[in-house]
Design a protein around this motif. Structure first.
Motif, PDB file in Angstrom:
ATOM      1  N   THR A  92      27.381  -6.882 -10.594  1.00 57.62           N
ATOM      2  CA  THR A  92      25.961  -6.746 -10.299  1.00 57.62           C
ATOM      3  C   THR A  92      25.392  -5.429 -10.814  1.00 57.62           C
ATOM      4  O   THR A  92      24.290  -5.388 -11.367  1.00 57.62           O
ATOM      5  CB  THR A  92      25.716  -6.868  -8.788  1.00 57.62           C
ATOM      6  OG1 THR A  92      26.185  -8.140  -8.338  1.00 57.62           O
ATOM      7  CG2 THR A  92      24.240  -6.740  -8.456  1.00 57.62           C
ATOM      8  N   VAL A  93      26.131  -4.314 -10.644  1.00 61.69           N
ATOM      9  CA  VAL A  93      25.604  -3.001 -11.041  1.00 61.69           C
ATOM     10  C   VAL A  93      26.115  -2.554 -12.406  1.00 61.69           C
ATOM     11  O   VAL A  93      25.574  -1.601 -12.984  1.00 61.69           O
ATOM     12  CB  VAL A  93      25.944  -1.922  -9.984  1.00 61.69           C
ATOM     13  CG1 VAL A  93      25.354  -2.281  -8.638  1.00 61.69           C
ATOM     14  CG2 VAL A  93      27.445  -1.714  -9.870  1.00 61.69           C
ATOM     15  N   ALA A 142      19.666   4.760 -21.593  1.00 61.37           N
ATOM     16  CA  ALA A 142      19.532   3.490 -20.869  1.00 61.37           C
ATOM     17  C   ALA A 142      20.626   3.413 -19.824  1.00 61.37           C
ATOM     18  O   ALA A 142      21.727   3.956 -20.012  1.00 61.37           O
ATOM     19  CB  ALA A 142      19.638   2.305 -21.827  1.00 61.37           C
ATOM     20  N   PRO A 143      20.370   2.743 -18.690  1.00 61.27           N
ATOM     21  CA  PRO A 143      21.410   2.608 -17.656  1.00 61.27           C
ATOM     22  C   PRO A 143      22.513   1.676 -18.120  1.00 61.27           C
ATOM     23  O   PRO A 143      22.336   0.907 -19.077  1.00 61.27           O
ATOM     24  CB  PRO A 143      20.644   2.017 -16.472  1.00 61.27           C
ATOM     25  CG  PRO A 143      19.525   1.258 -17.099  1.00 61.27           C
ATOM     26  CD  PRO A 143      19.125   2.050 -18.313  1.00 61.27           C
ATOM     27  N   MET A 144      23.659   1.762 -17.447  1.00 53.80           N
ATOM     28  CA  MET A 144      24.727   0.806 -17.726  1.00 53.80           C
ATOM     29  C   MET A 144      24.243  -0.597 -17.377  1.00 53.80           C
ATOM     30  O   MET A 144      23.653  -0.809 -16.314  1.00 53.80           O
ATOM     31  CB  MET A 144      25.978   1.152 -16.921  1.00 53.80           C
ATOM     32  CG  MET A 144      26.626   2.465 -17.321  1.00 53.80           C
ATOM     33  SD  MET A 144      27.323   2.443 -18.987  1.00 53.80           S
ATOM     34  CE  MET A 144      28.798   1.445 -18.718  1.00 53.80           C
ATOM     35  N   PRO A 145      24.468  -1.569 -18.244  1.00 55.94           N
ATOM     36  CA  PRO A 145      23.948  -2.916 -17.983  1.00 55.94           C
ATOM     37  C   PRO A 145      24.784  -3.662 -16.959  1.00 55.94           C
ATOM     38  O   PRO A 145      25.994  -3.424 -16.827  1.00 55.94           O
ATOM     39  CB  PRO A 145      24.036  -3.591 -19.355  1.00 55.94           C
ATOM     40  CG  PRO A 145      25.201  -2.898 -20.019  1.00 55.94           C
ATOM     41  CD  PRO A 145      25.146  -1.473 -19.545  1.00 55.94           C
ATOM     42  N   ALA A 146      24.138  -4.565 -16.237  1.00 56.18           N
ATOM     43  CA  ALA A 146      24.869  -5.452 -15.344  1.00 56.18           C
ATOM     44  C   ALA A 146      25.770  -6.350 -16.178  1.00 56.18           C
ATOM     45  O   ALA A 146      25.480  -6.657 -17.342  1.00 56.18           O
ATOM     46  CB  ALA A 146      23.898  -6.298 -14.516  1.00 56.18           C
ATOM     47  N   LEU A 147      26.881  -6.768 -15.592  1.00 62.76           N
ATOM     48  CA  LEU A 147      27.776  -7.720 -16.243  1.00 62.76           C
ATOM     49  C   LEU A 147      27.371  -9.126 -15.815  1.00 62.76           C
ATOM     50  O   LEU A 147      26.468  -9.314 -15.009  1.00 62.76           O
ATOM     51  CB  LEU A 147      29.219  -7.424 -15.862  1.00 62.76           C
ATOM     52  CG  LEU A 147      29.673  -5.976 -16.116  1.00 62.76           C
ATOM     53  CD1 LEU A 147      31.108  -5.777 -15.648  1.00 62.76           C
ATOM     54  CD2 LEU A 147      29.531  -5.600 -17.577  1.00 62.76           C
ATOM     55  N   ASN A 148      28.041 -10.129 -16.328  1.00 64.56           N
ATOM     56  CA  ASN A 148      27.724 -11.492 -15.931  1.00 64.56           C
ATOM     57  C   ASN A 148      27.979 -11.638 -14.435  1.00 64.56           C
ATOM     58  O   ASN A 148      29.113 -11.505 -13.983  1.00 64.56           O
ATOM     59  CB  ASN A 148      28.580 -12.496 -16.697  1.00 64.56           C
ATOM     60  CG  ASN A 148      28.230 -12.524 -18.171  1.00 64.56           C
ATOM     61  OD1 ASN A 148      27.073 -12.308 -18.537  1.00 64.56           O
ATOM     62  ND2 ASN A 148      29.207 -12.776 -19.011  1.00 64.56           N
ATOM     63  N   PRO A 149      26.948 -11.896 -13.641  1.00 65.45           N
ATOM     64  CA  PRO A 149      27.157 -12.005 -12.202  1.00 65.45           C
ATOM     65  C   PRO A 149      27.808 -13.320 -11.821  1.00 65.45           C
ATOM     66  O   PRO A 149      27.801 -14.288 -12.588  1.00 65.45           O
ATOM     67  CB  PRO A 149      25.736 -11.923 -11.628  1.00 65.45           C
ATOM     68  CG  PRO A 149      24.876 -12.507 -12.720  1.00 65.45           C
ATOM     69  CD  PRO A 149      25.557 -12.122 -14.023  1.00 65.45           C
ATOM     70  N   SER A 150      28.388 -13.339 -10.618  1.00 66.72           N
ATOM     71  CA  SER A 150      28.897 -14.596 -10.097  1.00 66.72           C
ATOM     72  C   SER A 150      27.734 -15.488  -9.724  1.00 66.72           C
ATOM     73  O   SER A 150      26.590 -15.060  -9.648  1.00 66.72           O
ATOM     74  CB  SER A 150      29.761 -14.331  -8.855  1.00 66.72           C
ATOM     75  OG  SER A 150      28.928 -13.899  -7.794  1.00 66.72           O
ATOM     76  N   ARG A 151      28.005 -16.751  -9.464  1.00 68.14           N
ATOM     77  CA  ARG A 151      26.956 -17.681  -9.082  1.00 68.14           C
ATOM     78  C   ARG A 151      26.244 -17.200  -7.830  1.00 68.14           C
ATOM     79  O   ARG A 151      25.028 -17.308  -7.686  1.00 68.14           O
ATOM     80  CB  ARG A 151      27.543 -19.078  -8.870  1.00 68.14           C
ATOM     81  CG  ARG A 151      26.514 -20.104  -8.425  1.00 68.14           C
ATOM     82  CD  ARG A 151      27.130 -21.505  -8.352  1.00 68.14           C
ATOM     83  NE  ARG A 151      27.621 -21.902  -9.675  1.00 68.14           N
ATOM     84  CZ  ARG A 151      28.218 -23.090  -9.879  1.00 68.14           C
ATOM     85  NH1 ARG A 151      28.412 -23.911  -8.883  1.00 68.14           N
ATOM     86  NH2 ARG A 151      28.648 -23.405 -11.087  1.00 68.14           N
ATOM     87  N   LYS A 152      27.023 -16.635  -6.878  1.00 73.62           N
ATOM     88  CA  LYS A 152      26.440 -16.162  -5.622  1.00 73.62           C
ATOM     89  C   LYS A 152      25.414 -15.059  -5.892  1.00 73.62           C
ATOM     90  O   LYS A 152      24.332 -15.030  -5.318  1.00 73.62           O
ATOM     91  CB  LYS A 152      27.536 -15.632  -4.694  1.00 73.62           C
ATOM     92  CG  LYS A 152      27.005 -15.029  -3.407  1.00 73.62           C
ATOM     93  CD  LYS A 152      28.161 -14.507  -2.568  1.00 73.62           C
ATOM     94  CE  LYS A 152      27.639 -13.826  -1.300  1.00 73.62           C
ATOM     95  NZ  LYS A 152      28.732 -13.266  -0.492  1.00 73.62           N
ATOM     96  N   ASP A 153      25.739 -14.107  -6.810  1.00 78.64           N
ATOM     97  CA  ASP A 153      24.832 -13.013  -7.085  1.00 78.64           C
ATOM     98  C   ASP A 153      23.663 -13.455  -7.939  1.00 78.64           C
ATOM     99  O   ASP A 153      22.594 -12.839  -7.908  1.00 78.64           O
ATOM    100  CB  ASP A 153      25.568 -11.879  -7.800  1.00 78.64           C
ATOM    101  CG  ASP A 153      26.501 -11.137  -6.871  1.00 78.64           C
ATOM    102  OD1 ASP A 153      26.075 -10.839  -5.751  1.00 78.64           O
ATOM    103  OD2 ASP A 153      27.630 -10.848  -7.257  1.00 78.64           O
ATOM    104  N   ALA A 154      23.839 -14.495  -8.733  1.00 75.57           N
ATOM    105  CA  ALA A 154      22.785 -14.949  -9.609  1.00 75.57           C
ATOM    106  C   ALA A 154      21.710 -15.709  -8.860  1.00 75.57           C
ATOM    107  O   ALA A 154      20.575 -15.830  -9.316  1.00 75.57           O
ATOM    108  CB  ALA A 154      23.365 -15.827 -10.721  1.00 75.57           C
ATOM    109  N   GLU A 155      22.051 -16.263  -7.683  1.00 78.02           N
ATOM    110  CA  GLU A 155      21.089 -17.067  -6.933  1.00 78.02           C
ATOM    111  C   GLU A 155      20.060 -16.204  -6.215  1.00 78.02           C
ATOM    112  O   GLU A 155      20.331 -15.105  -5.835  1.00 78.02           O
ATOM    113  CB  GLU A 155      21.856 -17.944  -5.908  1.00 78.02           C
ATOM    114  CG  GLU A 155      22.717 -18.994  -6.585  1.00 78.02           C
ATOM    115  CD  GLU A 155      23.574 -19.756  -5.572  1.00 78.02           C
ATOM    116  OE1 GLU A 155      23.634 -19.326  -4.393  1.00 78.02           O
ATOM    117  OE2 GLU A 155      24.190 -20.755  -5.959  1.00 78.02           O
TER     118      GLU A 155
END
Length: 320
Positions: free
Chosen positions: A178-179, A307-320
């Motif tokens: 997420t972060v 630029a800030p560090m980019p988020a990585l691919n979130p899990s389905r739970k975090d993407a919702e």
């Protein structure tokens, strides 16, 4: 601990072969044991290679060694180690320096809380066997973290904070995604505080009232009553002041930067470092490092390409 929540230990090491060996031995004695260990060798020039070669044969825990061609500092090491651990399928990541030792039952201490929180810290003994105080809260107005006075566990076994410490942070892979990865640009100093604060903008970050680590390396320090103040180095002083530039940019990204408050916080940070020099190290020869770091922080603060560090691919739970 439930088998469904395996823990991968991520260690960053640089030229501390003896301490690394002791740490790996303490991890191997844990019951329950970690699922895996990832060691980032920050281009060590001592006998670290020999220690890791022996450990790969003797440890009962799977060991992955990730060697860097140049020393990327603690920040770069943890960034690379977290990324490698995620690639290896880590679900929980326990981050720690090379100069600590894991205490028996450490993972059992975390287990009851891992269903409720995704970023946890345990308590730590210092090298003399005394509790080391690292329970702080971050003040965004000043851009400074302050120790919390008194027994923070007097009424609860959980202390909620908004900072992190890579000397023992246990963090879920989804919180990392997420972060984003820890920011390697910090090199050392302030990277973990900032990382914990970024996580805390999204979910709780806590300490639990259980000792899980012991500092193995002696350090000069004084007890100020509300916190311990350790010795440092000119590199750490320079990076600490320079990294206020990176911190300011993260505060801006999150809509929490106050120009006047941050300037006051920089003055307080400088005063703390002067106190550290005078009271702990009994010298003032590090003042030049503080000045040079401040000048570099100004450049970072106005860098149009930052630029800030980019988020990585979130899990389905975090993407919702």
């Amino acid at each position: 601990m439930p088998a469904s929540q395996p823990v991968t230990v991520v260690v960053t090491t640089f030229n501390r072969a003896e301490y690394l060996s002791r740490l790996l031995g303490s991890l191997d004695r844990l019951d329950p044991a970690p699922a895996a260990i990832v060691v980032v060798d920050n281009a060590s020039t001592d006998t670290t290679d020999d220690v890791l070669a022996a450990a790969s044969q003797s440890l009962s825990i799977p060991l992955t060694v990730h060697r860097l061609v140049t020393n990327a500092g603690g920040s770069g090491g943890f960034s690379a180690g977290v990324e490698r651990a995620l690639t290896e399928g880590a679900q929980w990541l326990w981050l720690m320096d090379d100069d600590v030792e894991a205490l028996p039952g450490a993972l059992n201490a975390f287990a009851p809380w891992m269903g409720e929180y995704r970023c946890l810290h345990g308590r730590r003994w210092d090298h003399t066997g005394e509790p080391f105080f690292w329970q702080h809260r971050f003040n965004a107005f000043l851009g400074v973290h302050f120790p919390v006075h008194g027994n923070v566990f007097a009424k609860s076994p959980v202390f909620r904070t908004n900072v992190g410490c890579f000397e023992g942070m246990l963090v879920h892979a989804d919180a990392v995604r997420t972060v984003g990865l820890p920011d390697p640009r910090f090199f050392i100093n302030g990277d973990d505080t900032t990382y914990g604060w970024l996580i805390a903008q999204r979910e709780p970050v806590v300490y639990i009232d259980s000792f899980v680590l012991r500092k193995a390396r002696p350090q000069k320090q004084i007890d100020l009553g509300v916190r311990h103040l350790n010795d440092s180095s000119n590199l750490a002083r320079y990076c600490g002041m320079r990294n206020r530039g990176h911190l300011a940019r993260y505060l801006k990204v999150n809509g929490r930067f106050n120009r006047f408050g941050f300037a006051l916080g920089t003055a307080l940070t400088t005063a703390k470092e002067v106190l550290r020099l005078a009271a702990v190290e009994r010298t003032l020869t590090g003042l030049g490092s503080l000045w040079n770091g401040w000048r570099e922080s100004r450049r970072i603060l106005h860098d149009p390409e930052w630029a800030p560090m980019p988020a990585l691919n979130p899990s389905r739970k975090d993407a919702e």
